[in-house]
Design a protein around this motif. Sequence first.
Motif, mmCIF file in Angstrom:
data_model
loop_
_atom_site.group_PDB
_atom_site.id
_atom_site.type_symbol
_atom_site.label_atom_id
_atom_site.label_comp_id
_atom_site.label_asym_id
_atom_site.label_seq_id
_atom_site.Cartn_x
_atom_site.Cartn_y
_atom_site.Cartn_z
ATOM 1 N N SER A 27 0.822 -1.204 0.000
ATOM 2 C CA SER A 27 0.000 0.000 0.000
ATOM 3 C C SER A 27 0.860 1.260 0.000
ATOM 4 N N PHE A 28 2.082 1.150 0.589
ATOM 5 C CA PHE A 28 2.976 2.297 0.617
ATOM 6 C C PHE A 28 3.692 2.456 -0.721
ATOM 7 N N LYS A 29 4.067 1.363 -1.320
ATOM 8 C CA LYS A 29 4.915 1.433 -2.506
ATOM 9 C C LYS A 29 4.142 1.231 -3.813
ATOM 10 N N ASP A 30 2.873 0.823 -3.698
ATOM 11 C CA ASP A 30 2.035 0.655 -4.873
ATOM 12 C C ASP A 30 2.677 -0.269 -5.897
ATOM 13 N N ASP A 31 3.285 -1.358 -5.440
ATOM 14 C CA ASP A 31 3.939 -2.288 -6.357
ATOM 15 C C ASP A 31 3.495 -3.724 -6.096
ATOM 16 N N PHE A 32 2.227 -3.891 -5.712
ATOM 17 C CA PHE A 32 1.713 -5.219 -5.395
ATOM 18 C C PHE A 32 1.858 -6.162 -6.585
ATOM 19 N N PHE A 33 1.509 -5.681 -7.763
ATOM 20 C CA PHE A 33 1.591 -6.546 -8.939
ATOM 21 C C PHE A 33 3.016 -7.006 -9.187
ATOM 22 N N GLU A 34 3.974 -6.089 -9.057
ATOM 23 C CA GLU A 34 5.376 -6.447 -9.306
ATOM 24 C C GLU A 34 5.867 -7.481 -8.293
ATOM 25 N N ILE A 35 5.451 -7.325 -7.044
ATOM 26 C CA ILE A 35 5.838 -8.293 -6.010
ATOM 27 C C ILE A 35 5.271 -9.666 -6.328
ATOM 28 N N ALA A 36 3.968 -9.715 -6.640
ATOM 29 C CA ALA A 36 3.332 -10.998 -6.962
ATOM 30 C C ALA A 36 3.984 -11.649 -8.178
ATOM 31 N N LYS A 37 4.327 -10.836 -9.164
ATOM 32 C CA LYS A 37 4.976 -11.338 -10.372
ATOM 33 C C LYS A 37 6.325 -11.983 -10.054
ATOM 34 N N GLN A 38 7.114 -11.274 -9.233
ATOM 35 C CA GLN A 38 8.443 -11.789 -8.910
ATOM 36 C C GLN A 38 8.366 -13.052 -8.052
ATOM 37 N N THR A 43 9.245 -18.837 -7.690
ATOM 38 C CA THR A 43 8.699 -20.154 -7.352
ATOM 39 C C THR A 43 8.891 -21.124 -8.505
ATOM 40 N N GLU A 44 8.625 -20.656 -9.730
ATOM 41 C CA GLU A 44 8.785 -21.522 -10.904
ATOM 42 C C GLU A 44 10.254 -21.879 -11.123
ATOM 43 N N MET A 45 11.138 -20.893 -10.962
ATOM 44 C CA MET A 45 12.559 -21.162 -11.166
ATOM 45 C C MET A 45 13.098 -22.131 -10.125
ATOM 46 N N TYR A 46 12.683 -21.939 -8.896
ATOM 47 C CA TYR A 46 13.119 -22.805 -7.798
ATOM 48 C C TYR A 46 12.685 -24.249 -8.065
ATOM 49 N N LYS A 47 11.473 -24.418 -8.521
ATOM 50 C CA LYS A 47 10.941 -25.742 -8.836
ATOM 51 C C LYS A 47 11.714 -26.379 -9.983
ATOM 52 N N GLN A 48 11.973 -25.607 -11.048
ATOM 53 C CA GLN A 48 12.682 -26.144 -12.205
ATOM 54 C C GLN A 48 14.114 -26.543 -11.869
ATOM 55 N N LEU A 49 14.769 -25.745 -11.054
ATOM 56 C CA LEU A 49 16.135 -26.097 -10.639
ATOM 57 C C LEU A 49 16.156 -27.420 -9.893
ATOM 58 N N ASN A 50 15.246 -27.588 -8.947
ATOM 59 C CA ASN A 50 15.223 -28.812 -8.143
ATOM 60 C C ASN A 50 14.851 -30.033 -8.972
ATOM 61 N N MET A 51 14.031 -29.867 -10.003
ATOM 62 C CA MET A 51 13.585 -31.000 -10.819
ATOM 63 C C MET A 51 14.576 -31.369 -11.922
ATOM 64 N N ASN A 52 15.315 -30.379 -12.449
ATOM 65 C CA ASN A 52 16.039 -30.610 -13.697
ATOM 66 C C ASN A 52 17.537 -30.396 -13.646
ATOM 67 N N TYR A 53 18.074 -29.856 -12.550
ATOM 68 C CA TYR A 53 19.509 -29.567 -12.541
ATOM 69 C C TYR A 53 20.326 -30.848 -12.668
ATOM 70 N N VAL A 54 21.485 -30.767 -13.337
ATOM 71 C CA VAL A 54 22.282 -31.946 -13.680
ATOM 72 C C VAL A 54 22.736 -32.723 -12.449
ATOM 73 N N ASP A 55 23.050 -32.026 -11.362
ATOM 74 C CA ASP A 55 23.459 -32.681 -10.120
ATOM 75 C C ASP A 55 22.340 -32.549 -9.092
ATOM 76 N N GLU A 56 22.429 -33.394 -8.065
ATOM 77 C CA GLU A 56 21.437 -33.318 -7.009
ATOM 78 C C GLU A 56 21.614 -31.999 -6.245
ATOM 79 N N THR A 57 20.513 -31.324 -5.967
ATOM 80 C CA THR A 57 20.564 -30.064 -5.254
ATOM 81 C C THR A 57 19.938 -30.205 -3.872
ATOM 82 N N ASN A 58 20.366 -29.326 -2.976
ATOM 83 C CA ASN A 58 19.807 -29.283 -1.630
ATOM 84 C C ASN A 58 18.908 -28.045 -1.544
ATOM 85 N N PRO A 59 17.587 -28.239 -1.426
ATOM 86 C CA PRO A 59 16.669 -27.087 -1.435
ATOM 87 C C PRO A 59 17.000 -26.034 -0.386
ATOM 88 N N ALA A 60 17.377 -26.473 0.819
ATOM 89 C CA ALA A 60 17.676 -25.518 1.894
ATOM 90 C C ALA A 60 18.918 -24.700 1.552
#
Length: 548
Positions: A27-38, A43-60
């Motif tokens: 409400s202060f910064k009027d950038d709700f859409f940009e935040i939701a977009k990012q 979330t999508e990038m994090y999911k793709q990395l964990n599913m497809n990266y060549v080596d095993e990754t540690n989510p934490a």
Amino acid sequence: MRSSTISIKRHILLPILGAGFFLSLASFKDDFFEIAKQIEIFTEMYKQLNMNYVDETNPAELMDSAINGMLSDLDPYTIYWTEQEVERAKINSRGEFTGIGANVSTQADKLIIMEPWKDYPADKAGLKAGDEIIKIDGTSISDYKDNAGELLQGSAGTEVNVTYMRQGKKNTATLKRAAVEIQAVPFFEMATPEIGYVILSKFNEKASRETKEAIKQLKEKGAKKIILDLRGNPGGLLSEAVNVSNLFIEKDKLITSTKSSVDKYNKTYLTKRNAYDADIPLVVLINGRSASASEIVSGSVQDYDRGVVIGARSFGKGLVQRPQELSYGTQVKITISRYYTPSGRSIQALDYWNRDTDGNAVRTKKEDYKAYKTVNSGRTVYDGGGVDPDIKLPSAAYSPITTSLLRENAIFDYATDFYYSHQYSDLDKIQLTDADFNAFVAWIESRGFNFDTETESAFAKAYKTAILEELDDDITTSYKGMMQSIQNAKKKDLRDKKAEIMSLLTDEIVKRYFYREGLYNHQLKYNAEIQAAIKVLNSPTEYHKILN
């Protein structure tokens, strides 16, 4: 590919940290859409990395890297705290915890005892500064991936077995953990029949209460003047900085104001009570490791001409942090505002928001310091990099060469060697001479000046890049000549900074034989800054001349 991935993390992951907090600011910064977009992109990038990266990754670990990468573009005080770190911060604020009663440092798969506290478990078990712990309850430190110091913690009365190295020999010890109280005021005493001396080492919840009680007891012993020692005090609670200032400064006086891009953090902090003693002559001691809340107190004392500030320019941290709750007991400590002294000075030394071409924070140049006037007498004071004392002493300074020695533990390691080759049973016998300083310089030289300055690090980094670009054949000779010139300059600088190095070396050596209490008593008699404070307080003419 790796570097571009890191860049993506740093620029698109901003919303992941405490999404609720950032959404509340929409409400202060009027950038709700940009935040939701990012958030969605991440979330999508994090999911793709964990599913497809060549080596095993540690989510934490991926998430930790993302968070730390994002925060590294801000300032060093905006940090993420795990659940364990949150609890540790609460302990530091309360001033109580359970452990072995020692300062312990983690250094490249090592745990080094930096200082055992008198009559606490580590001391009772015979551990000494310089001991290297290699095993805790059978767990090898070199194999332990997390913070090995946590293995020393536990409930009061429980035992912990340690294996440690001392002077090349392996030893074992069993320690019984105990409750440890961290005092905000670890020492106070009469410096002369009329001058009381108080060390305030941190601004935890007990800072103003303990400081007031110390002054009260000193006045009962005849103190008519006070030395408040804030050297090495890294700060703490802003509210306690105001309360400590209020001991000497009258009610309803501005101590500090905070300014932020978020309106609710724009505040003024006034003294709330009548001063405990608004007239007692006062000297405040500071040095290059006096920061944050220490600078609020020393800055307000200086701005109101309430006392004389002695030592060396303080650290220059004019930023205020506030922890914000996150999920699963974690927190993010966010820089929310800048603070200003009563005269309007910002004492922030480094600009993290307008960096140089290498991405490094820019230090305010001396010629860019702005002049301000003190509230009562109109003396000229300056902003731009810490509180500048009224009386400057070389023994209190922290030059780059000295900072390098401390960072590489050169002074600490020399004191360890010194302790095992010298015997002292009388505190007053420890008086380091020119011969002792020359021995230290020779010891440094024998190690090949095994400490790096920032200049050396920058040249070494550039040379490594030259090797990768196959340019080293053309510049190797020049590089070696430059590094030799730096070595020669370091040797000269060591001797030029003798006063500050000898002061730190003396302090470290005294602690080895007589603990911290012995150090405080030794300083009370021989320390240059304390002696300067006594001299000023014993001369009303000089004292008032400085303040007027």
